[in-house]
Design an enzyme around this catalytic site. Structure first.
Site, short mmCIF file in Angstrom:
data_model
loop_
_atom_site.label_atom_id
_atom_site.label_comp_id
_atom_site.label_asym_id
_atom_site.label_seq_id
_atom_site.Cartn_x
_atom_site.Cartn_y
_atom_site.Cartn_z
CB CYS A 247 -0.94 0.01 1.21
SG CYS A 247 -2.06 -1.39 1.22
CG HIS B 109 -3.05 3.51 2.11
ND1 HIS B 109 -3.62 3.09 0.93
CD2 HIS B 109 -3.13 2.46 2.97
CE1 HIS B 109 -4.01 1.84 1.06
NE2 HIS B 109 -3.74 1.44 2.29
CG ASN C 129 -6.80 -0.68 1.40
OD1 ASN C 129 -6.08 -0.33 0.47
ND2 ASN C 129 -6.32 -1.10 2.56
O1 UT7 Z 1 -3.91 -1.04 3.56
C1 UT7 Z 1 -2.94 -1.66 4.36
C2 UT7 Z 1 -3.18 -1.37 5.74
N1 UT7 Z 1 -4.43 -1.98 6.20
C3 UT7 Z 1 -5.06 -1.38 7.17
O2 UT7 Z 1 -4.65 -0.33 7.56
C4 UT7 Z 1 -6.25 -2.04 7.80
C5 UT7 Z 1 -6.25 -1.76 9.28
N2 UT7 Z 1 -7.26 -2.50 10.04
C6 UT7 Z 1 -8.58 -2.24 9.96
O3 UT7 Z 1 -9.01 -1.42 9.17
C7 UT7 Z 1 -9.48 -2.92 10.96
O4 UT7 Z 1 -8.70 -3.59 11.91
C8 UT7 Z 1 -10.49 -3.93 10.34
C9 UT7 Z 1 -11.55 -3.17 9.54
C10 UT7 Z 1 -9.78 -4.91 9.43
C11 UT7 Z 1 -11.20 -4.71 11.42
O5 UT7 Z 1 -11.86 -3.82 12.30
P1 UT7 Z 1 -11.69 -3.92 13.89
O6 UT7 Z 1 -12.49 -2.88 14.45
O7 UT7 Z 1 -10.21 -3.94 14.17
O8 UT7 Z 1 -12.37 -5.31 14.16
P2 UT7 Z 1 -11.78 -6.61 14.91
O9 UT7 Z 1 -10.93 -7.37 13.95
O10 UT7 Z 1 -11.20 -6.22 16.22
O11 UT7 Z 1 -13.10 -7.41 15.18
C12 UT7 Z 1 -14.10 -6.93 16.10
C13 UT7 Z 1 -15.28 -7.85 16.05
C14 UT7 Z 1 -14.93 -9.33 16.19
O12 UT7 Z 1 -16.00 -9.97 16.84
P3 UT7 Z 1 -15.92 -10.33 18.41
O13 UT7 Z 1 -14.72 -11.21 18.55
O14 UT7 Z 1 -15.76 -9.02 19.11
O15 UT7 Z 1 -17.20 -11.02 18.66
C15 UT7 Z 1 -14.87 -9.83 14.79
O16 UT7 Z 1 -15.11 -11.20 14.66
O17 UT7 Z 1 -15.92 -7.73 14.76
C16 UT7 Z 1 -15.97 -9.03 14.15
N3 UT7 Z 1 -15.80 -8.83 12.71
C17 UT7 Z 1 -16.82 -8.63 11.87
N4 UT7 Z 1 -18.15 -8.58 12.05
C18 UT7 Z 1 -18.90 -8.34 10.96
C19 UT7 Z 1 -14.62 -8.79 12.03
N5 UT7 Z 1 -14.86 -8.57 10.73
C20 UT7 Z 1 -16.22 -8.47 10.61
C21 UT7 Z 1 -17.07 -8.25 9.52
N6 UT7 Z 1 -18.40 -8.17 9.73
N7 UT7 Z 1 -16.60 -8.06 8.27
#
Ligand code: UT7
Length: 319
Positions: free
Chosen positions: A113, A246, A276
């Site tokens: 990225c 980005h 993204n």
């Molecule tokens: O471009 C290169 C760089 N990339 C980035 O900068 C990406 C950076 N990261 C992010 O944007 C975020 O971390 C994500 C969007 C990927 C994930 O968001 P988050 O707020 O960090 O979510 P999480 O992974 O901590 O998950 C929170 C909860 C979990 O459920 P529990 O364990 O709390 O019950 C996940 O299982 O959300 C759940 N979850 C979802 N629920 C519905 C994770 N993905 C999804 C989904 N839909 N797509």
């Protein structure tokens, strides 16, 4: 000193749009979660048989239209991508051929990225050393081809597309690249990557990511490198007219702006409708803001990025 100025921009997005609602029919997610956690509402998906070089060529043709001259005036092509059509020749060589250019170098840059910022630094170097004078610097990605469509933690984030700029040698001292900074820390390679590659599995593999960790590094590193690059340019954040970061996650951009004490209205944000697009995200955002008249001659623009590697970097330039 010869300046490197952006004289034209262009972009291309595939016709097919995949909305959050459509995505939630194939993977356990929903529109509300995706919007709240990422700001994303939709992503573009390349058609079957539509490759990274095709999108890069279309974005370049639009930049050339804006520049008002033929492709044979271009004497260098650089494509930032992690999703090339083939291992070789490079996407850049394919774009060069598709545009009918028969002189000057062509090179792909792989910094995930952060690729577009790394590519700008290479192009700036070519201008400084007289290797080239009018360079197409392109970010182009087919992220839909390496995403694991059964992994809701990553597949909701990514989209396809291409953006291009023409970086030209100029003696206009009031415009052009003011400072560049690039970093990498390979020790964080396990946070974001693909689980395959030509040398190991003979396939590209699928994308994996530790989202929260990458998010944390992204906010901290993009904010700090924006500040240090502005300082290197002899500027402070009050001098910056636009931050074109980005586009990984809208929440991330809000937090970076807050950390830099920059108003959210100074950030160009395209992640809601592009998702993204990895190395394509900054040039896509630049083209959008250029065409709608936000970017004005002389504006100071900061472009921070972070991606797999981890790599990160920033370019500060006068538009
Ligand atoms: O471009 C290169 C760089 N990339 C980035 O900068 C990406 C950076 N990261 C992010 O944007 C975020 O971390 C994500 C969007 C990927 C994930 O968001 P988050 O707020 O960090 O979510 P999480 O992974 O901590 O998950 C929170 C909860 C979990 O459920 P529990 O364990 O709390 O019950 C996940 O299982 O959300 C759940 N979850 C979802 N629920 C519905 C994770 N993905 C999804 C989904 N839909 N797509």
């Amino acid at each position: 000193m010869t300046q490197s100025i952006i004289t034209a921009t262009g972009s291309y997005l595939p016709e097919k749009i995949l909305t959050n609602d459509e995505l939630s029919k194939t993977v356990d997610t929903n529109d509300t979660w995706i919007r709240e956690r990422t700001g994303i509402t939709q992503r573009h998906i390349a058609a079957e048989g539509e490759f990274t070089s095709h999108m890069a060529t279309k974005a370049s043709q639009r930049a050339l239209q804006m520049a008002g001259y033929d492709a044979d005036k271009i004497d260098g092509v650089i494509v930032a991508t992690s999703t090339p059509d083939s291992t070789m020749p490079s996407v850049a060589a394919k774009v060069q051929a598709a545009l009918g250019i028969t002189h000057g170098p062509a090179l792909d840059v792989a910094a995930a990225c952060t690729g577009f910022v790394y590519a700008l630094s290479v192009a700036h170097g070519w201008i400084q050393t007289g290797i080239a004078t009018r360079i197409l610097v392109i970010g182009a990605e087919s992220m839909s081809k390496i995403v694991d469509w059964s992994d809701r933690g990553t597949c909701i984030l990514f989209g396809d597309g291409a953006g291009a700029v023409i970086l030209e040698a100029s003696d206009d001292a009031t415009r052009g690249v003011r400072a560049l900074a690039l970093e990498a820390q390979g020790e964080f390679g396990t946070l974001l990557g693909t689980n395959g590659g030509i040398g190991s599995t003979q396939t590209a593999g699928h994308l994996f990511m530790e989202g929260q960790e990458v998010f944390r590094h992204g906010v901290e590193k993009m904010a700090s490198i924006t500040l240090s690059t502005a300082t290197k340019a002899g500027l402070n954040m009050a001098d910056v007219d636009w931050v074109v970061p980005h586009q990984a996650n809208a929440r991330m951009i809000t937090m970076i702006a807050r950390s830099l004490k920059v108003s959210a209205s100074k950030c160009v944000v395209t992640v809601p409708h592009h998702a993204n697009t990895s190395a394509a995200s900054i040039p896509l955002a630049l083209d959008e803001a250029n065409r709608d008249g936000r970017l004005k001659k002389g504006n100071i623009i900061a472009m921070p990025a972070l991606g797999a590697g981890l790599t990160w970097g920033c370019c500060v330039l006068s538009w």
